[in-house]
Motif scaffolding. Structure first.
Motif, PDB file in Angstrom:
ATOM      1  N   HIS A   1       0.837  -1.197   0.000  1.00 36.85           N
ATOM      2  CA  HIS A   1       0.000   0.000   0.000  1.00 36.85           C
ATOM      3  C   HIS A   1       0.876   1.252   0.000  1.00 36.85           C
ATOM      4  O   HIS A   1       2.036   1.226   0.387  1.00 36.85           O
ATOM      5  CB  HIS A   1      -0.912   0.022   1.235  1.00 36.85           C
ATOM      6  CG  HIS A   1      -2.045  -0.940   1.167  1.00 36.85           C
ATOM      7  ND1 HIS A   1      -1.907  -2.267   1.479  1.00 36.85           N
ATOM      8  CD2 HIS A   1      -3.346  -0.761   0.808  1.00 36.85           C
ATOM      9  CE1 HIS A   1      -3.074  -2.887   1.333  1.00 36.85           C
ATOM     10  NE2 HIS A   1      -3.972  -1.991   0.924  1.00 36.85           N
ATOM     11  N   GLY A   2       0.282   2.340  -0.429  1.00 34.19           N
ATOM     12  CA  GLY A   2       0.964   3.624  -0.362  1.00 34.19           C
ATOM     13  C   GLY A   2       1.923   3.878  -1.503  1.00 34.19           C
ATOM     14  O   GLY A   2       1.968   3.142  -2.499  1.00 34.19           O
ATOM     15  N   LEU A   3       2.705   4.929  -1.342  1.00 36.22           N
ATOM     16  CA  LEU A   3       3.662   5.329  -2.365  1.00 36.22           C
ATOM     17  C   LEU A   3       4.914   4.474  -2.325  1.00 36.22           C
ATOM     18  O   LEU A   3       5.186   3.785  -1.324  1.00 36.22           O
ATOM     19  CB  LEU A   3       4.053   6.803  -2.150  1.00 36.22           C
ATOM     20  CG  LEU A   3       2.933   7.833  -2.298  1.00 36.22           C
ATOM     21  CD1 LEU A   3       3.388   9.184  -1.763  1.00 36.22           C
ATOM     22  CD2 LEU A   3       2.510   7.958  -3.759  1.00 36.22           C
ATOM     23  N   THR A   4       5.678   4.525  -3.384  1.00 34.63           N
ATOM     24  CA  THR A   4       6.970   3.843  -3.426  1.00 34.63           C
ATOM     25  C   THR A   4       7.965   4.579  -2.523  1.00 34.63           C
ATOM     26  O   THR A   4       7.760   5.749  -2.183  1.00 34.63           O
ATOM     27  CB  THR A   4       7.496   3.804  -4.868  1.00 34.63           C
ATOM     28  OG1 THR A   4       7.460   5.134  -5.421  1.00 34.63           O
ATOM     29  CG2 THR A   4       6.660   2.894  -5.734  1.00 34.63           C
ATOM     30  N   PRO A   5       9.061   3.928  -2.126  1.00 32.08           N
ATOM     31  CA  PRO A   5      10.029   4.568  -1.216  1.00 32.08           C
ATOM     32  C   PRO A   5      10.668   5.834  -1.776  1.00 32.08           C
ATOM     33  O   PRO A   5      11.004   6.753  -1.031  1.00 32.08           O
ATOM     34  CB  PRO A   5      11.085   3.482  -1.000  1.00 32.08           C
ATOM     35  CG  PRO A   5      10.414   2.205  -1.360  1.00 32.08           C
ATOM     36  CD  PRO A   5       9.430   2.541  -2.428  1.00 32.08           C
ATOM     37  N   THR A   6      10.843   5.858  -3.095  1.00 31.07           N
ATOM     38  CA  THR A   6      11.460   7.002  -3.770  1.00 31.07           C
ATOM     39  C   THR A   6      10.718   7.238  -5.086  1.00 31.07           C
ATOM     40  O   THR A   6       9.910   6.400  -5.508  1.00 31.07           O
ATOM     41  CB  THR A   6      12.939   6.729  -4.107  1.00 31.07           C
ATOM     42  OG1 THR A   6      13.016   5.753  -5.172  1.00 31.07           O
ATOM     43  CG2 THR A   6      13.700   6.212  -2.896  1.00 31.07           C
ATOM     44  N   PRO A   7      10.984   8.344  -5.755  1.00 24.76           N
ATOM     45  CA  PRO A   7      10.465   8.495  -7.120  1.00 24.76           C
ATOM     46  C   PRO A   7      10.982   7.364  -8.009  1.00 24.76           C
ATOM     47  O   PRO A   7      11.972   6.703  -7.685  1.00 24.76           O
ATOM     48  CB  PRO A   7      11.034   9.852  -7.559  1.00 24.76           C
ATOM     49  CG  PRO A   7      11.256  10.600  -6.286  1.00 24.76           C
ATOM     50  CD  PRO A   7      11.709   9.551  -5.300  1.00 24.76           C
ATOM     51  N   ILE A   8      10.318   7.148  -9.128  1.00 27.58           N
ATOM     52  CA  ILE A   8      10.751   6.107 -10.066  1.00 27.58           C
ATOM     53  C   ILE A   8      11.254   6.712 -11.378  1.00 27.58           C
ATOM     54  O   ILE A   8      11.644   5.979 -12.284  1.00 27.58           O
ATOM     55  CB  ILE A   8       9.611   5.103 -10.354  1.00 27.58           C
ATOM     56  CG1 ILE A   8       8.425   5.807 -11.032  1.00 27.58           C
ATOM     57  CG2 ILE A   8       9.182   4.399  -9.070  1.00 27.58           C
ATOM     58  CD1 ILE A   8       7.380   4.845 -11.582  1.00 27.58           C
ATOM     59  N   SER A   9      11.240   8.045 -11.473  1.00 32.16           N
ATOM     60  CA  SER A   9      11.713   8.714 -12.682  1.00 32.16           C
ATOM     61  C   SER A   9      11.841  10.201 -12.390  1.00 32.16           C
ATOM     62  O   SER A   9      11.530  10.659 -11.290  1.00 32.16           O
ATOM     63  CB  SER A   9      10.725   8.510 -13.844  1.00 32.16           C
ATOM     64  OG  SER A   9       9.520   9.247 -13.604  1.00 32.16           O
ATOM     65  N   THR A  10      12.295  10.924 -13.385  1.00 30.92           N
ATOM     66  CA  THR A  10      12.358  12.381 -13.295  1.00 30.92           C
ATOM     67  C   THR A  10      11.036  12.952 -13.795  1.00 30.92           C
ATOM     68  O   THR A  10      10.762  12.901 -14.991  1.00 30.92           O
ATOM     69  CB  THR A  10      13.506  12.926 -14.162  1.00 30.92           C
ATOM     70  OG1 THR A  10      14.744  12.438 -13.652  1.00 30.92           O
ATOM     71  CG2 THR A  10      13.524  14.447 -14.156  1.00 30.92           C
ATOM     72  N   PRO A  11      10.205  13.503 -12.917  1.00 34.00           N
ATOM     73  CA  PRO A  11       8.913  14.027 -13.375  1.00 34.00           C
ATOM     74  C   PRO A  11       9.051  15.386 -14.044  1.00 34.00           C
ATOM     75  O   PRO A  11       9.906  16.189 -13.678  1.00 34.00           O
ATOM     76  CB  PRO A  11       8.113  14.146 -12.074  1.00 34.00           C
ATOM     77  CG  PRO A  11       9.141  14.372 -11.025  1.00 34.00           C
ATOM     78  CD  PRO A  11      10.349  13.578 -11.457  1.00 34.00           C
ATOM     79  N   SER A  12       8.213  15.634 -15.017  1.00 31.68           N
ATOM     80  CA  SER A  12       8.186  16.931 -15.691  1.00 31.68           C
ATOM     81  C   SER A  12       7.508  17.964 -14.801  1.00 31.68           C
ATOM     82  O   SER A  12       6.836  17.623 -13.819  1.00 31.68           O
ATOM     83  CB  SER A  12       7.419  16.820 -17.008  1.00 31.68           C
ATOM     84  OG  SER A  12       6.069  16.448 -16.743  1.00 31.68           O
ATOM     85  N   ALA A  13       7.661  19.220 -15.160  1.00 28.77           N
ATOM     86  CA  ALA A  13       6.971  20.289 -14.442  1.00 28.77           C
ATOM     87  C   ALA A  13       5.464  20.058 -14.501  1.00 28.77           C
ATOM     88  O   ALA A  13       4.745  20.275 -13.511  1.00 28.77           O
ATOM     89  CB  ALA A  13       7.326  21.639 -15.064  1.00 28.77           C
ATOM     90  N   GLU A  14       4.977  19.583 -15.654  1.00 31.94           N
ATOM     91  CA  GLU A  14       3.541  19.367 -15.835  1.00 31.94           C
ATOM     92  C   GLU A  14       3.019  18.237 -14.948  1.00 31.94           C
ATOM     93  O   GLU A  14       1.899  18.294 -14.444  1.00 31.94           O
ATOM     94  CB  GLU A  14       3.243  19.066 -17.300  1.00 31.94           C
ATOM     95  CG  GLU A  14       3.454  20.231 -18.248  1.00 31.94           C
ATOM     96  CD  GLU A  14       4.916  20.488 -18.589  1.00 31.94           C
ATOM     97  OE1 GLU A  14       5.213  21.556 -19.163  1.00 31.94           O
ATOM     98  OE2 GLU A  14       5.773  19.633 -18.269  1.00 31.94           O
TER      99      GLU A  14
END
Length: 345
Positions: free
Chosen positions: A279-292
């Motif tokens: 459940h919940g979010l992953t421990p860290t991001p999985i990519s570089t998100p765009s500003a959008e």
């Protein structure tokens, strides 16, 4: 005796006038010089160079000469102490004053490197290591996830998602550390600014959680305009305590084991990034998100949707109930073959 002195004085005076006149003519000719077609296209002024060094290099490279007259021009125009370091474009037809103006303007030749939205840090590191325009100061060991943030002076522990995707212009001599520091600072500033403007209904605790969710939205979005709705689906699931159940997190958790397909066993393997088992979010991001993607998370599109499925044309079909989601999967992914549906198993 008086006549001799008078004659000598007149001789010296005329000689001085002649020399001065000759010097003036020379200086006038110097200022009218033009850079030839055969001159180098790039002229580099190294850090710490003074006007004497610059003038000598111009003469040595047959761009403008003599050196002493270039120094004199810089002194007359009060530009001798305003020279900037860097690489400058040299164009045929430029004169001495044009060169001085360019050297004091700071308009150096710039290079650029792009961080692509959706990149993992591993992909970014590989790109920077191969970039011919950056000065390499980091070793492969420095680029390891557990080392890199300390190398650039950041308190963050994991680099994933922390570098703002954009095209960065920079002068020659910029190091890989300089580049990463600049991109990291841009992401921190943008993320914080957007967090402070977020909608009050966003069910996230801090900017880092928003960064994590934005990275998931980035990898799940087929067409840009759907980002806010996809962000809303995930936030609706978070509110209800549902698992996010998103394939890109599974793929990220598989690492090098991912060969293009996700098997049923992969969805059941309990990695820290498997949102089908946790459940919940992953421990860290999985990519570089765009500003959008970040903005979509901060300002999701109002909806009760809890599911979405790819239609096959880049867009997604959104549904509010599992029953309708099942129908959409059969229609868009199984071509109407209900027997092939295994979501209930």
């Amino acid at each position: 005796m008086k006549t001799v002195f008078t004659t000598l004085f007149l001789f010296l005076l005329l000689s001085a006038l002649a020399v001065g006149g000759y010097g003036f003519v020379q200086y006038e000719q110097f200022t009218k010089q033009k850079v030839s077609e055969s001159a180098p296209e790039i002229f580099e002024i190294k850090k710490g160079s003074n006007i004497r060094r610059v003038a000598a290099d111009l003469e040595a490279q047959s761009i403008i000469k003599p050196a002493w007259q270039f120094q004199l021009l810089a002194k007359i125009t009060k530009q001798e102490n305003k020279i900037k370091a860097g690489e400058f474009a040299i164009e045929p037809g430029m004169g001495p004053q044009d060169l001085l103006d360019r050297f004091t303007s700071g308009k150096t030749i710039s290079y650029n490197t792009t961080i692509v939205e959706g990149f993992t840090f591993k992909e970014l590191a590989k790109k920077l290591q191969a970039d011919p325009n950056l000065v390499k100061t980091l070793t492969p060991d420095d680029y390891k996830y557990e080392n890199i943030m300390a190398k650039i002076g950041s308190d963050e522990k994991n680099p994933e998602g922390w570098f703002f995707p954009d095209t960065y212009n920079y002068p020659r001599g910029t190091t890989d550390v300089d580049f990463l520091k600049r991109s990291h600072k841009a992401m921190k500033q943008f993320l914080q600014a957007e967090w402070e403007k977020r909608d009050s209904v966003v069910p996230l605790k801090n900017p880092y959680e928003a960064l994590i969710l934005a990275s998931i939205v980035e990898k799940e979005t087929g067409v840009p305009e759907e980002r806010p709705l996809i962000a809303q689906v995930f936030q609706n699931r978070i509110r209800k305590g549902m698992m996010l159940q998103t394939d890109p997190t599974v793929i990220y958790g598989m690492g090098d084991r991912f060969k293009g397909n996700i098997r049923k066993s992969d969805l059941r393997r309990p990695t820290p990034y498997n949102t089908y088992t946790r459940h919940g979010l992953t421990p860290t991001p999985i990519s570089t998100p765009s500003a959008e993607a970040i903005q979509a998370v901060m300002h999701p599109e109002p909806s009760k949707a809890l599911y979405f499925v790819a239609r096959g044309d880049g867009t997604s079909h959104f549904t509010n109930t599992y029953r309708d989601h099942r129908k959409a999967v059969i229609k868009y992914q199984l071509r109407g073959n209900a027997k092939a549906y295994q979501g209930d198993k």
